[in-house]
Design a protein around this motif. Sequence first.
Motif, PDB file in Angstrom:
ATOM      1  N   LYS A   1       0.818  -1.207   0.000  1.00 31.48           N
ATOM      2  CA  LYS A   1       0.000   0.000   0.000  1.00 31.48           C
ATOM      3  C   LYS A   1       0.853   1.257   0.000  1.00 31.48           C
ATOM      4  CE  LYS A   1      -3.852  -2.260   2.368  1.00 31.48           C
ATOM      5  NZ  LYS A   1      -3.264  -3.589   2.298  1.00 31.48           N
ATOM      6  N   HIS A   2       2.165   1.076   0.066  1.00 27.90           N
ATOM      7  CA  HIS A   2       3.090   2.207  -0.051  1.00 27.90           C
ATOM      8  C   HIS A   2       4.437   1.634  -0.438  1.00 27.90           C
ATOM      9  CE1 HIS A   2       4.484   0.939   3.893  1.00 27.90           C
ATOM     10  NE2 HIS A   2       3.205   0.990   4.306  1.00 27.90           N
ATOM     11  N   LEU A   3       5.336   2.504  -0.713  1.00 32.75           N
ATOM     12  CA  LEU A   3       6.615   2.084  -1.266  1.00 32.75           C
ATOM     13  C   LEU A   3       7.394   1.211  -0.307  1.00 32.75           C
ATOM     14  CD1 LEU A   3       8.583   2.251  -3.615  1.00 32.75           C
ATOM     15  CD2 LEU A   3       9.532   4.348  -2.615  1.00 32.75           C
ATOM     16  N   LEU A   4       7.441   1.571   0.960  1.00 29.97           N
ATOM     17  CA  LEU A   4       8.207   0.784   1.923  1.00 29.97           C
ATOM     18  C   LEU A   4       7.642  -0.639   2.049  1.00 29.97           C
ATOM     19  CD1 LEU A   4       8.862   3.416   4.773  1.00 29.97           C
ATOM     20  CD2 LEU A   4      10.474   2.532   3.072  1.00 29.97           C
ATOM     21  N   GLU A   5       6.316  -0.725   2.028  1.00 26.71           N
ATOM     22  CA  GLU A   5       5.695  -2.051   2.147  1.00 26.71           C
ATOM     23  C   GLU A   5       6.011  -2.898   0.918  1.00 26.71           C
ATOM     24  OE1 GLU A   5       1.324  -4.098   3.043  1.00 26.71           O
ATOM     25  OE2 GLU A   5       1.520  -1.923   2.842  1.00 26.71           O
ATOM     26  N   VAL A   6       6.010  -2.241  -0.265  1.00 29.68           N
ATOM     27  CA  VAL A   6       6.341  -2.976  -1.491  1.00 29.68           C
ATOM     28  C   VAL A   6       7.778  -3.467  -1.448  1.00 29.68           C
ATOM     29  CG1 VAL A   6       6.635  -2.740  -3.981  1.00 29.68           C
ATOM     30  CG2 VAL A   6       4.629  -1.766  -2.874  1.00 29.68           C
ATOM     31  N   GLU A   7       8.676  -2.620  -0.962  1.00 30.22           N
ATOM     32  CA  GLU A   7      10.074  -3.038  -0.848  1.00 30.22           C
ATOM     33  C   GLU A   7      10.196  -4.245   0.089  1.00 30.22           C
ATOM     34  OE1 GLU A   7      12.602  -2.125  -2.477  1.00 30.22           O
ATOM     35  OE2 GLU A   7      11.899  -0.307  -3.480  1.00 30.22           O
ATOM     36  N   ASP A   8       9.457  -4.220   1.178  1.00 28.19           N
ATOM     37  CA  ASP A   8       9.482  -5.359   2.127  1.00 28.19           C
ATOM     38  C   ASP A   8       8.940  -6.629   1.469  1.00 28.19           C
ATOM     39  OD1 ASP A   8       9.762  -6.455   4.895  1.00 28.19           O
ATOM     40  OD2 ASP A   8       7.575  -6.679   4.675  1.00 28.19           O
ATOM     41  N   LEU A   9       7.841  -6.480   0.693  1.00 32.70           N
ATOM     42  CA  LEU A   9       7.274  -7.652   0.008  1.00 32.70           C
ATOM     43  C   LEU A   9       8.242  -8.203  -1.021  1.00 32.70           C
ATOM     44  CD1 LEU A   9       3.554  -6.530  -0.469  1.00 32.70           C
ATOM     45  CD2 LEU A   9       4.420  -8.302   1.075  1.00 32.70           C
ATOM     46  N   LEU A  10       8.976  -7.323  -1.711  1.00 31.38           N
ATOM     47  CA  LEU A  10       9.960  -7.792  -2.684  1.00 31.38           C
ATOM     48  C   LEU A  10      11.090  -8.568  -2.015  1.00 31.38           C
ATOM     49  CD1 LEU A  10      10.154  -4.748  -5.139  1.00 31.38           C
ATOM     50  CD2 LEU A  10       9.603  -7.131  -5.740  1.00 31.38           C
ATOM     51  N   GLN A  11      11.513  -8.106  -0.861  1.00 33.19           N
ATOM     52  CA  GLN A  11      12.549  -8.843  -0.138  1.00 33.19           C
ATOM     53  C   GLN A  11      12.048 -10.235   0.271  1.00 33.19           C
ATOM     54  OE1 GLN A  11      13.859  -6.431   3.131  1.00 33.19           O
ATOM     55  NE2 GLN A  11      14.881  -4.903   1.822  1.00 33.19           N
ATOM     56  N   LYS A  12      10.816 -10.289   0.746  1.00 28.66           N
ATOM     57  CA  LYS A  12      10.245 -11.588   1.135  1.00 28.66           C
ATOM     58  C   LYS A  12      10.089 -12.485  -0.086  1.00 28.66           C
ATOM     59  CE  LYS A  12       7.691  -9.938   5.182  1.00 28.66           C
ATOM     60  NZ  LYS A  12       6.357  -9.725   5.795  1.00 28.66           N
ATOM     61  N   HIS A  13       9.677 -11.886  -1.181  1.00 27.07           N
ATOM     62  CA  HIS A  13       9.513 -12.682  -2.396  1.00 27.07           C
ATOM     63  C   HIS A  13      10.852 -13.232  -2.877  1.00 27.07           C
ATOM     64  CE1 HIS A  13       7.452 -14.072  -5.970  1.00 27.07           C
ATOM     65  NE2 HIS A  13       8.464 -13.562  -6.708  1.00 27.07           N
ATOM     66  N   ALA A  14      11.905 -12.474  -2.694  1.00 27.19           N
ATOM     67  CA  ALA A  14      13.238 -12.960  -3.068  1.00 27.19           C
ATOM     68  C   ALA A  14      13.594 -14.222  -2.272  1.00 27.19           C
ATOM     69  CB  ALA A  14      14.275 -11.864  -2.853  1.00 27.19           C
ATOM     70  N   LEU A  15      13.219 -14.241  -0.973  1.00 30.86           N
ATOM     71  CA  LEU A  15      13.468 -15.435  -0.147  1.00 30.86           C
ATOM     72  C   LEU A  15      12.647 -16.626  -0.646  1.00 30.86           C
ATOM     73  CD1 LEU A  15      13.493 -13.825   3.431  1.00 30.86           C
ATOM     74  CD2 LEU A  15      15.457 -14.580   2.079  1.00 30.86           C
ATOM     75  N   VAL A  16      11.398 -16.350  -1.028  1.00 34.77           N
ATOM     76  CA  VAL A  16      10.541 -17.430  -1.559  1.00 34.77           C
ATOM     77  C   VAL A  16      11.142 -17.996  -2.827  1.00 34.77           C
ATOM     78  CG1 VAL A  16       8.281 -17.941  -2.559  1.00 34.77           C
ATOM     79  CG2 VAL A  16       8.440 -16.563  -0.478  1.00 34.77           C
ATOM     80  N   GLU A  17      11.620 -17.105  -3.698  1.00 31.27           N
ATOM     81  CA  GLU A  17      12.234 -17.560  -4.940  1.00 31.27           C
ATOM     82  C   GLU A  17      13.474 -18.399  -4.661  1.00 31.27           C
ATOM     83  OE1 GLU A  17      11.061 -14.227  -8.298  1.00 31.27           O
ATOM     84  OE2 GLU A  17      12.725 -13.783  -6.921  1.00 31.27           O
ATOM     85  N   ALA A  18      14.235 -18.037  -3.633  1.00 36.79           N
ATOM     86  CA  ALA A  18      15.409 -18.839  -3.259  1.00 36.79           C
ATOM     87  C   ALA A  18      14.978 -20.233  -2.803  1.00 36.79           C
ATOM     88  CB  ALA A  18      16.191 -18.122  -2.163  1.00 36.79           C
ATOM     89  N   ASP A  19      13.895 -20.293  -2.003  1.00 32.54           N
ATOM     90  CA  ASP A  19      13.380 -21.603  -1.552  1.00 32.54           C
ATOM     91  C   ASP A  19      12.914 -22.439  -2.736  1.00 32.54           C
ATOM     92  OD1 ASP A  19      13.902 -21.023   1.053  1.00 32.54           O
ATOM     93  OD2 ASP A  19      11.846 -20.407   1.562  1.00 32.54           O
ATOM     94  N   ILE A  20      12.246 -21.780  -3.691  1.00 35.41           N
ATOM     95  CA  ILE A  20      11.761 -22.501  -4.869  1.00 35.41           C
ATOM     96  C   ILE A  20      12.932 -23.046  -5.674  1.00 35.41           C
ATOM     97  CG2 ILE A  20      10.563 -22.226  -7.077  1.00 35.41           C
ATOM     98  CD1 ILE A  20       8.713 -20.223  -5.664  1.00 35.41           C
ATOM     99  N   ALA A  21      13.985 -22.261  -5.772  1.00 31.60           N
ATOM    100  CA  ALA A  21      15.168 -22.721  -6.500  1.00 31.60           C
ATOM    101  C   ALA A  21      15.796 -23.933  -5.812  1.00 31.60           C
ATOM    102  CB  ALA A  21      16.179 -21.576  -6.617  1.00 31.60           C
ATOM    103  N   VAL A  22      15.820 -23.899  -4.475  1.00 31.93           N
ATOM    104  CA  VAL A  22      16.372 -25.041  -3.723  1.00 31.93           C
ATOM    105  C   VAL A  22      15.522 -26.287  -3.953  1.00 31.93           C
ATOM    106  CG1 VAL A  22      16.798 -25.938  -1.411  1.00 31.93           C
ATOM    107  CG2 VAL A  22      17.482 -23.602  -1.986  1.00 31.93           C
ATOM    108  N   GLN A  23      14.203 -26.112  -4.024  1.00 35.66           N
ATOM    109  CA  GLN A  23      13.310 -27.247  -4.205  1.00 35.66           C
ATOM    110  C   GLN A  23      13.475 -27.901  -5.566  1.00 35.66           C
ATOM    111  OE1 GLN A  23      11.377 -28.684  -1.913  1.00 35.66           O
ATOM    112  NE2 GLN A  23      12.207 -27.207  -0.446  1.00 35.66           N
ATOM    113  N   ALA A  24      14.089 -27.187  -6.509  1.00 36.09           N
ATOM    114  CA  ALA A  24      14.274 -27.755  -7.843  1.00 36.09           C
ATOM    115  C   ALA A  24      15.083 -29.057  -7.773  1.00 36.09           C
ATOM    116  CB  ALA A  24      14.959 -26.733  -8.751  1.00 36.09           C
ATOM    117  N   GLU A  25      16.174 -29.048  -6.989  1.00 32.99           N
ATOM    118  CA  GLU A  25      16.993 -30.258  -6.843  1.00 32.99           C
ATOM    119  C   GLU A  25      16.212 -31.361  -6.141  1.00 32.99           C
ATOM    120  OE1 GLU A  25      21.338 -31.662  -5.071  1.00 32.99           O
ATOM    121  OE2 GLU A  25      20.645 -29.583  -4.844  1.00 32.99           O
ATOM    122  N   ARG A  26      15.420 -30.971  -5.152  1.00 34.94           N
ATOM    123  CA  ARG A  26      14.612 -31.953  -4.418  1.00 34.94           C
ATOM    124  C   ARG A  26      13.604 -32.618  -5.351  1.00 34.94           C
ATOM    125  NH1 ARG A  26      10.903 -30.374   0.843  1.00 34.94           N
ATOM    126  NH2 ARG A  26      10.257 -32.519   1.415  1.00 34.94           N
TER     127      ARG A  26
END
Length: 714
Positions: free
Chosen positions: A518-543
Amino acid sequence: MYIPLYEREAVQKKTFTKWVNSILSRVNCRISDLYLDLRDGRMLIKLLEVLSGEKLPKPTKGRMRIHCLENVDKALQFLKEQRVHLENMGSHDIVDGNHRLILGLIWTIILRFQIQDIVVEMGQADGTQRESRTAKDALLLWCQMKTAGYPNVNITNFTTSWKDGMAFNALIHKHRPDLVDYGGLKKSNPTHNLQNAFNVAEQKLGVTKLLDPEDVFTENPDEKSIITYVVAFYHYFSKMKALAVEGKRVGKVLDHAIETEKMIDKYETLSSDLLTWIEQTIIILNNRKLANSLTGVQQQLQAFNSYRTVEKPPKFQEKGYLEVLLFTIQSRMRANNQRVYTPKEGALVADINRAWERLEWAEHERERVLRDELIRQEKLEQLARRFDRKAAMRETWLLENQRLVAQDNFGYDLPAVEAAKKKHDAIETDIAAYEERIQGIVAISKELESERYHDAKRIDVRKDNILRLWDYLQELLKARRARLDKNLTLQRIFQEMLYIINWMDEMKVKLLSPDFGKHLLEVEDLLQKHALVEADIAVQAERVHNANAAALKFANGDSYKPCDPQVIKDRVQHLDLCYQELCALAAQRRARLEQSRRLWNFFWEMAELESWIKEKEHILSSLDYGKDLTSVLVLQSKHSAFEDELGSRRAHLQEIMDEGDKIIQAGHFGTPQVGDRMEDVRRQWQQLEELAAFRRQNLQDTKSSSSSRETLMT
């Protein structure tokens, strides 16, 4: 049937008491109680004096125990001098009234003075038998000779052979046929027979009635009592015979000699045949070639028993007849003052007896060997039956477990397969514990084989079949374990796939969230969290790759497949699709978040610009244009600086407006808000420029008026 000791002693006491009184009657003496009246030794001394015809030491006067012991000791000492063996007997035993030893003492006296004289020379090379036995056997032989030929009489002992009374009557009839109607007697009426014989003997012959019918007609009459009574008959008839025979002897000498020769020939023939039979039988009995089966041994034992009951008894009677025949021959020759006949070496009665003893020894050994073998064969049969019983149980158990192990009812999910594994572990434990029972069967088979069991081949074949079933069960168990392990591994892979899919479902929920900030700071926080999710998804590729590769191993190849390969491929494909879908959702969310950050960054820039415009509007709206020329010049200088800043801000405004146009052209989801905001900012910016121009003009006007006033004043 066993006769109680107290009954036997009662009969002996009555018989011996009557016998003692029959002897003491010669000196007008009598006893009433055998146990009491001999204790002082006086009657015992008188009894021995009458029997021996000798004078014993005078009894000691007095009734004290020591006097009784002295008198009894005198009697016992006399017996010892007569070479009478008194074993374990002392004077105190008689004085104390020891029933058993008093009866034994009287019997010893009877043997010495009544029976010992009945001695028959058996013609044995090694001498006569022991004195008492020789006399007893001679007395028995005499009874047999006297009663030979009488119906219902067969004297073989001094007990049961006399219980029906026929033997007593036969003895009397043999010597005095006028006294007994033997033909009128019945074997079925023993009491009458006994009473008749005892009464005739007492009344007609003067033989003291030592026994009563009930003493003899019993299951097992007392031997000593009957011998004592029969001896009385013997002495009476011996005296009678001595008188009768003397007159006939001379006339019969020649006849006896001829008859004796015939008897000798008969003896030699019979003895030779008997010895031949004995030797041949010993050879047969010593044969140790036994049948190797229970039935065979039973037949051999039956044949042996048949020999004992059918073949041997006539030979035993023949042996007894030979002894009687030889005794008769020798007695006749002695009676005629002839040289006594002695059989040739090897045909003596002693030789026959020794051969008979060897026969009985061989017979005993044969019976022992047969019975030992019978026991062994019975044990082997029992062991074989035990083997068959256990073998049947083992075969049934093995077949049932083979059917059980051959079934692959593992289930279709991990809990079911894990439960099947636990059940299989329990089955393996039970089967391993059962090996001891299988070895027990093998041990029994080896024992039967080592004992030469006649059906050992059948046992061995069945044992081998059980071992084959056991080995096959082990193979089935091992194969089932391998199949179960593959099922368990596959189900764990499926479980891993399920865990991955569940995780991806959770991730999808997060990725499908409508929250883009709902504002820029919140979007930046969501992007950081999404980056962690993407890292988890990448790890799951080998699994995902590892799970799919492991699962496909069970779908390919020619080996055992725990599941339909198509099911495995479908699950692998589904997992890949889920992962691809997850990656697409992650990319979509990142794009939306990037767009959200671009939008909110634009709004932030616009807000900053609006804030600056409002700030400047407030400044430009001031009515302070200066009070004098100096202040006006200062305000103009500030306004000039503002216009310079406005010029620089105009370039920044253009950049923001260009970004807004790009957002609109890109079809951003915030296009309506962006357009409205741009129009609003343009309008505010236009107002700000107009306000700046207006203030600039006012400052210029104020400057002009201020300059004019100062000029006028000067």
